[in-house]
Design a protein around this motif. Structure first.
Motif, mmCIF file in Angstrom:
data_model
loop_
_atom_site.group_PDB
_atom_site.id
_atom_site.type_symbol
_atom_site.label_atom_id
_atom_site.label_comp_id
_atom_site.label_asym_id
_atom_site.label_seq_id
_atom_site.Cartn_x
_atom_site.Cartn_y
_atom_site.Cartn_z
ATOM 1 N N HIS A 98 -21.975 35.247 -62.091
ATOM 2 C CA HIS A 98 -23.367 34.897 -62.383
ATOM 3 C C HIS A 98 -24.283 35.297 -61.225
ATOM 4 N N TRP B 89 -22.867 20.473 -68.901
ATOM 5 C CA TRP B 89 -23.917 21.269 -69.516
ATOM 6 C C TRP B 89 -23.304 22.550 -70.061
ATOM 7 N N GLU C 137 -37.889 20.981 -69.623
ATOM 8 C CA GLU C 137 -36.737 21.639 -70.269
ATOM 9 C C GLU C 137 -36.560 21.121 -71.701
ATOM 10 N N GLN D 278 -26.506 35.392 -70.153
ATOM 11 C CA GLN D 278 -26.378 34.740 -71.458
ATOM 12 C C GLN D 278 -27.662 34.958 -72.261
ATOM 13 N N LEU E 98 -24.451 23.554 -60.318
ATOM 14 C CA LEU E 98 -24.252 23.805 -61.751
ATOM 15 C C LEU E 98 -22.851 23.443 -62.218
ATOM 16 N N GLY E 99 -21.936 23.264 -61.285
ATOM 17 C CA GLY E 99 -20.576 22.878 -61.649
ATOM 18 C C GLY E 99 -19.771 23.996 -62.290
ATOM 19 N N PHE E 100 -20.116 25.238 -61.964
ATOM 20 C CA PHE E 100 -19.356 26.368 -62.501
ATOM 21 C C PHE E 100 -18.089 26.580 -61.681
ATOM 22 N N GLY F 217 -29.313 24.612 -75.252
ATOM 23 C CA GLY F 217 -28.578 23.929 -74.201
ATOM 24 C C GLY F 217 -28.146 22.553 -74.674
ATOM 25 N N GLN G 53 -23.805 25.707 -73.583
ATOM 26 C CA GLN G 53 -24.693 26.251 -74.627
ATOM 27 C C GLN G 53 -23.990 26.207 -75.972
ATOM 28 N N ASP H 257 -20.248 28.810 -70.188
ATOM 29 C CA ASP H 257 -19.555 28.022 -69.156
ATOM 30 C C ASP H 257 -19.645 26.543 -69.515
ATOM 31 N N PHE H 258 -18.758 25.773 -68.893
ATOM 32 C CA PHE H 258 -18.896 24.316 -68.947
ATOM 33 C C PHE H 258 -19.278 23.874 -67.533
ATOM 34 N N GLY H 259 -20.543 23.585 -67.337
ATOM 35 C CA GLY H 259 -21.013 23.194 -66.007
ATOM 36 C C GLY H 259 -20.816 21.709 -65.779
ATOM 37 N N HIS H 260 -19.799 21.379 -64.977
ATOM 38 C CA HIS H 260 -19.505 19.960 -64.712
ATOM 39 C C HIS H 260 -20.423 19.452 -63.613
ATOM 40 N N ARG H 261 -21.447 18.707 -64.017
ATOM 41 C CA ARG H 261 -22.356 18.124 -63.026
ATOM 42 C C ARG H 261 -22.028 16.648 -62.867
ATOM 43 N N TYR I 264 -30.638 29.195 -69.590
ATOM 44 C CA TYR I 264 -29.233 28.821 -69.775
ATOM 45 C C TYR I 264 -28.781 27.807 -68.726
ATOM 46 N N TYR I 265 -29.328 27.945 -67.505
ATOM 47 C CA TYR I 265 -28.779 27.181 -66.380
ATOM 48 C C TYR I 265 -29.353 25.764 -66.280
ATOM 49 N N HIS I 266 -30.514 25.522 -66.892
ATOM 50 C CA HIS I 266 -31.130 24.200 -66.811
ATOM 51 C C HIS I 266 -31.129 23.692 -65.369
ATOM 52 N N SER I 267 -31.650 24.517 -64.478
ATOM 53 C CA SER I 267 -31.609 24.151 -63.067
ATOM 54 C C SER I 267 -32.847 24.663 -62.339
ATOM 55 N N ALA I 268 -33.628 23.739 -61.809
ATOM 56 C CA ALA I 268 -34.827 24.120 -61.047
ATOM 57 C C ALA I 268 -34.432 24.804 -59.747
ATOM 58 N N ARG J 279 -16.624 32.336 -62.012
ATOM 59 C CA ARG J 279 -17.820 32.503 -62.843
ATOM 60 C C ARG J 279 -19.082 32.489 -61.972
ATOM 61 N N ARG K 295 -37.163 16.201 -67.017
ATOM 62 C CA ARG K 295 -36.528 17.409 -66.468
ATOM 63 C C ARG K 295 -37.554 18.550 -66.422
#
Lengths: 182, 498
Positions: B218, A66, A133, B235, B208-210, A93, A68, A57-61, B241-245, B214, A130
């Protein structure tokens, strides 16, 4: 002439001091990065350059995207185009600031081989900001090869055999019911 | 003298195995519909083939071995052991045909790992796997977690449910009948599913901006893997993969819910909070959690793995939670986990070995047995210090006051010893193949306790014998030995009995 050589030499030496990042960009495989992640962090290595396929995915924050980045044999030769099996994926990542982000098209998945990109950035291993991470914080992002669709063959024989088995199961079930009624 | 099972016994076993095969043919309609919806046509044909095999074997067994005799406890145990062995063989068909496995054994390994809610995988190139096939892997975990028993009861196997429930180690009924118990388990699961998927969907879209589509995908997959304490992932980098606490926190709540016994869920559902806290199992689990987490964190601190308290807290607690709930999610690569040595290794390995609660989706020795064993040891210690012949009553609270009987103590300690033996056998085989002791022990405990964390041994290139040993560990660990012993006894008496 001698003075010119001294001036140019001094300038070159000062420039090399002023641009350690350029001097310290290490071209690295993702597999190597995962095998020895601590060796590619600052201040020893200012930046790393990796090339690979964007997947998932392309996570637009808020300020960045973000995703992979995989660097394995599947980006060069996907299984569905006859590529060989070569173990698990090798991915990291990547955080790409919106300022340098370009839409690379569809990410790699069942239907696509994702865009092949080259990312230059700081390898943040166990980043304390972070909470431990590890990821590549991009400072440069280039699309090398756009995504490619992966076509699938439809295996009719499997469908026919499966269909025949389902019909067979239906016939058996019907005959069981008939016997119960009798 | 060994008594050979009668043809009637074998008929019952075959008949009910057939019924469960038919239930799986029905369940596989769900991923088939997803495939058609997504237009993943190659997997469609593989799923039709799998459904056909499930249906024809199921219908054939029902037809050929028709019987009106009820299923008793012994038959139920054999059926469960057989189902956990045979269902993955058919469920592996679409996986094997996907091209993502070297051979059928690898696909079978994944299916066994799924149905036993382990999460170890030898799948290659997960990041390009069809969504429907990944959904099937996660659905296998969900069904395995809730128990084929409940699925069977739900799908109207009816009176057979009680015997099947006992044989799966769910002897304590929450409600008066197995049907009402299974309905409760389904209700709890569906409520968790609705809330869990909604929360994860929100996290996916907002944090996460998905994309919306998706996020649905997920969230559903993470819920299946977390609540079933399975640990398969969408994944290749698992939850890292998610880099999210925030996502890790949400998943953690579901992992804990999955590792809680359904009796505890029932007590909380009825707002009997005091009873829930007084339960021996709750106390045992909280004690091992606090002690082993402390050991792990001290070990990580000594290693200096992460910078700062936050890094240790987030990475350490999540990996530990994943181990103690026997989920198997990770936010770090297996190569990094293998570097957790000393106390950090001891803490996380012990947490995996002890596992979650009984009558939950978790694996391992189980907190109830840990609590009972501790009670027995404490009682014996007191006995040593008392005059000869002194009677020391040992009791405990588990949904009411209970007296520790010799049978309960023996059963708890016997199964505990069997688990320890299982872990050691797998470790021995790993060492024999040249793996370091720590890695071999870690991987063996992970397989036997159906956890799924890996120190890197589980790999498509792993030795076939070791792969078979790990599959056997998952099977024995998930069924808590007794059902497998019943199957072996039935086969043995069929050959040698009179």
């Amino acid at each position: 002439m001698r003075r010119a050589i001294v001036v140019v030499g001094t300038a070159a030496w000062m420039l090399s001091l002023a641009m350690p990042a350029v001097a310290d960009v290490a071209v690295v495989d993702v597999a190597e990065l995962l095998r020895d992640p601590a060796s590619y962090t600052a201040p020893g290595v200012a930046e790393v350059r990796v090339r690979g396929e964007l997947v998932g995915d392309f996570g637009h924050r808020q300020d960045a995207v973000w995703t992979q980045l995989n660097q394995d044999s599947y980006s060069a030769a996907p299984i569905r185009t006859g590529g060989p099996l070569a173990g698990g994926n090798q991915g990291i990542g990547v955080r790409i600031p919106l300022a340098i982000w370009q839409d690379p098209g569809a990410p790699g998945d069942y239907r696509h081989r994702g865009a092949i990109v080259e990312v230059v950035g700081v390898w943040r291993y166990h980043d304390p900001d972070r909470a431990g991470e590890s990821y590549l914080d991009a400072t440069g992002f280039t699309i090398v090869d756009p995504p490619a669709p992966l076509r699938e063959e439809f295996p009719w024989s499997r469908l026919l055999v499966g269909g025949a088995l389902l019909i067979g199961a239906g016939v058996i079930a019907a005959s069981s019911r008939k016997r119960m009624h009798e | 003298m060994l008594r050979r099972p009668s043809s009637g016994d074998l008929r019952i076993i075959g008949h009910f195995t057939g019924r469960i095969f038919l239930a799986f043919a029905g369940v596989s309609v769900l991923p088939l519909m997803v495939e058609i919806g997504l237009g993943e046509w190659a997997p469609v044909s593989s799923f039709v083939l799998m459904m056909g095999v499930f249906a024809v074997v199921g219908a054939g067994l029902r037809r050929l071995l028709a019987t009106s005799r009820p299923l008793d406890l012994r038959h139920g145990m054999v059926v469960v052991a057989l189902v956990w062995l045979l269902v993955p063989a058919v469920a592996a068909i679409p996986l094997a045909l996907s091209g993502h496995f070297s051979d059928f054994l690898d696909a079978y390994f994944d299916a066994v790992s799924g149905l036993t809610t382990t999460g170890l995988s030898v799948l290659q190139d997960l990041d390009h796997l069809a969504l429907s096939l990944n959904l099937w892997r996660h659905l296998l975990q969900f069904l395995g977690g809730l128990g084929i028993v409940v699925v069977a009861v739900w799908l109207s196997v009816g009176g057979a449910g009680l015997a099947l429930a006992h044989s799966e180690g769910r002897a304590d009924k929450i409600l008066p009948s197995v049907s009402s118990t299974s309905r409760f388990i389904w209700r709890v699961s569906l409520v968790h599913m609705a809330v869990g998927v909604a929360v994860l969907y929100g996290v996916g879209v907002v944090f996460l901006g998905f994309t919306s589509g998706r996020s649905v995908f997920h969230s559903l997959m993470i819920f299946f893997a977390a609540f079933s304490t399975g640990g398969f992932s969408v994944q290749s980098t698992s939850l890292g993969y998610y880099h999210s606490a925030i996502l890790e926190a949400a998943a953690s709540v579901m992992m804990i819910a999955g590792a809680m016994s359904f009796q505890l869920h029932f007590a909380l559902w009825q707002r009997r909070y005091r009873d829930a806290l007084r339960n021996l199992e709750t106390r045992a689990y909280l004690t091992t959690f606090v002690v082993l987490l402390g050991v792990t964190m001290v070990g990580l601190g000594a290693l200096g793995t992460y910078d700062g308290i936050l890094g240790h807290a987030r990475q350490g607690v999540f990996q530990f939670l994943s181990a103690h709930t026997t989920t198997g999610f990770s936010t770090i690569p297996s190569s990094e986990l293998a570097l957790w040595t000393g106390l950090a290794f001891a803490g996380i390995a012990a947490a995996m070995a002890l596992g979650g609660m009984a009558a939950s989706t978790a694996g391992g020795v189980k907190a109830l047995r840990v609590g009972l064993t501790a009670k027995v040891l404490r009682g014996e210690s007191k006995r040593v210090m008392m005059p000869p012949g002194a009677v020391i009553p040992v009791g405990y609270f588990q949904d009411g006051h209970r007296r520790m009987t010799v049978e309960v103590a023996h059963a708890a300690m016997f199964i505990t010893v069997l688990y320890l033996g299982l872990y050691l056998v797998g470790t021995g085989v790993g060492i024999a193949y040249g793996y370091p002791l720590q890695d071999a022990l870690f991987e063996s405990v992970s397989a036997g306790a159906t956890v799924g964390l890996s120190a890197g041994i589980t790999d498509p290139a792993m030795p076939v014998v070791l792969q078979i040993v790990y599959m056997s560990e998952m099977w024995l660990g998930r069924l808590e030995f007794v059902a497998v012993f019943a199957l072996i006894g039935t086969v043995w008496s069929s050959i040698r009995g009179r």
